[in-house]
Design a protein around this motif. Sequence first.
Motif, mmCIF file in Angstrom:
data_model
loop_
_atom_site.group_PDB
_atom_site.id
_atom_site.type_symbol
_atom_site.label_atom_id
_atom_site.label_comp_id
_atom_site.label_asym_id
_atom_site.label_seq_id
_atom_site.Cartn_x
_atom_site.Cartn_y
_atom_site.Cartn_z
ATOM 1 N N ALA A 19 0.141 -3.799 -4.489
ATOM 2 C CA ALA A 19 -1.228 -3.891 -4.983
ATOM 3 C C ALA A 19 -2.152 -3.220 -3.974
ATOM 4 O O ALA A 19 -1.764 -2.918 -2.839
ATOM 5 N N HIS A 20 -3.382 -2.993 -4.400
ATOM 6 C CA HIS A 20 -4.379 -2.400 -3.506
ATOM 7 C C HIS A 20 -5.765 -2.807 -3.977
ATOM 8 O O HIS A 20 -6.060 -2.833 -5.181
ATOM 9 N N LEU A 21 -6.617 -3.134 -3.014
ATOM 10 C CA LEU A 21 -8.006 -3.478 -3.306
ATOM 11 C C LEU A 21 -8.821 -2.193 -3.210
ATOM 12 O O LEU A 21 -9.181 -1.742 -2.127
ATOM 13 N N ASP A 22 -9.100 -1.600 -4.366
ATOM 14 C CA ASP A 22 -9.779 -0.307 -4.394
ATOM 15 C C ASP A 22 -11.272 -0.426 -4.110
ATOM 16 O O ASP A 22 -11.871 0.495 -3.534
ATOM 17 N N LEU A 23 -11.877 -1.530 -4.519
ATOM 18 C CA LEU A 23 -13.317 -1.691 -4.366
ATOM 19 C C LEU A 23 -13.658 -3.164 -4.214
ATOM 20 O O LEU A 23 -13.120 -4.013 -4.922
ATOM 21 N N LEU A 24 -14.536 -3.460 -3.274
ATOM 22 C CA LEU A 24 -15.085 -4.803 -3.120
ATOM 23 C C LEU A 24 -16.525 -4.634 -2.652
ATOM 24 O O LEU A 24 -16.783 -4.167 -1.549
ATOM 25 N N ARG A 25 -17.454 -5.012 -3.525
ATOM 26 C CA ARG A 25 -18.861 -4.798 -3.227
ATOM 27 C C ARG A 25 -19.663 -6.014 -3.694
ATOM 28 O O ARG A 25 -19.530 -6.449 -4.832
ATOM 29 N N GLY A 85 -8.510 -2.307 2.200
ATOM 30 C CA GLY A 85 -7.961 -2.524 0.868
ATOM 31 C C GLY A 85 -6.473 -2.764 0.803
ATOM 32 O O GLY A 85 -5.914 -2.876 -0.295
ATOM 33 N N SER A 86 -5.794 -2.856 1.943
ATOM 34 C CA SER A 86 -4.333 -2.988 1.936
ATOM 35 C C SER A 86 -3.904 -4.376 1.454
ATOM 36 O O SER A 86 -4.589 -5.381 1.676
ATOM 37 N N TYR A 87 -2.773 -4.414 0.808
ATOM 38 C CA TYR A 87 -2.204 -5.643 0.238
ATOM 39 C C TYR A 87 -1.325 -6.328 1.269
ATOM 40 O O TYR A 87 -0.558 -5.681 1.990
ATOM 41 N N ILE A 88 -1.441 -7.642 1.340
ATOM 42 C CA ILE A 88 -0.587 -8.436 2.227
ATOM 43 C C ILE A 88 0.585 -8.942 1.398
ATOM 44 O O ILE A 88 0.414 -9.834 0.543
ATOM 45 N N PRO A 89 1.778 -8.370 1.569
ATOM 46 C CA PRO A 89 2.928 -8.755 0.734
ATOM 47 C C PRO A 89 3.231 -10.245 0.818
ATOM 48 O O PRO A 89 3.162 -10.868 1.883
ATOM 49 N N SER A 90 3.551 -10.819 -0.337
ATOM 50 C CA SER A 90 3.933 -12.231 -0.416
ATOM 51 C C SER A 90 4.849 -12.397 -1.617
ATOM 52 O O SER A 90 4.922 -11.532 -2.478
ATOM 53 N N ARG A 91 5.507 -13.538 -1.657
ATOM 54 C CA ARG A 91 6.383 -13.814 -2.797
ATOM 55 C C ARG A 91 5.534 -14.130 -4.016
ATOM 56 O O ARG A 91 4.802 -15.138 -4.049
ATOM 57 N N CYS A 92 5.626 -13.281 -5.024
ATOM 58 C CA CYS A 92 4.853 -13.479 -6.260
ATOM 59 C C CYS A 92 5.764 -13.098 -7.430
ATOM 60 O O CYS A 92 5.736 -11.974 -7.932
ATOM 61 N N THR A 93 6.603 -14.041 -7.836
ATOM 62 C CA THR A 93 7.643 -13.809 -8.847
ATOM 63 C C THR A 93 7.607 -14.906 -9.894
ATOM 64 O O THR A 93 7.276 -16.047 -9.584
ATOM 65 N N THR A 94 7.930 -14.542 -11.121
ATOM 66 C CA THR A 94 7.910 -15.509 -12.209
ATOM 67 C C THR A 94 9.007 -16.549 -12.041
ATOM 68 O O THR A 94 10.076 -16.283 -11.498
#
Length: 206
Positions: free
Chosen positions: A63-69, A194-203
Amino acid sequence: MPPNPMSKKRLHQGSHDRTHLLVWLAAILCTVFAIAVIVAGIAAFIGYILIHPRIPTLSVSSAHLDLLRNDLAGLLQTQVTVLIRAQNGNGKAHASFSDIKFKLSYQGQGIAVLRSDPINVAKNSSRYLNYVVQSSSIPLTPEQMADVTNSWQRNLIGFDLKGNARTQWRIGRLGSVKFWCHLECMLKFHPLNGSYIPSRCTTESK
């Protein structure tokens, strides 16, 4: 000539015998059908145990945070790119995913709903769903505004991702297996780059 009472008796007995035969025939057919269903169920269960298929999953690959305003008026604008991986670890069965729906939110404020058409995933394979989520201006409470400011200072912010999908795969000739996959996790980012912090996110399947 008066009717013969014996002929009436024989006629009555013949009708009763035919009715009795039909009842027995229906009972036999029902018994055979029930046995066939039980045998098929046992065969499917044994086949499932022997093959021991892996349940297909959906997980956040990146994932990536492209914009935060955020502004002084308390309005938040954001854009997030989410790449979800549909994984089928079965070597003997194709898998499909349908009714895919996830909701992205920030502290209870809805940002967007992520949907997808049904997809098929081949044996021992995976496919990717790429979402670019752009929100309209989201009004924040004073507490939420303070949290966003604090997130900038800590260089850490999180968004909630929650939803589900239906997965299905076929075990040879034994039939198909269906599960609901549920996903609930937090996507964490460094807002400064905007970088993503990897974590366990699984169904998880039920």
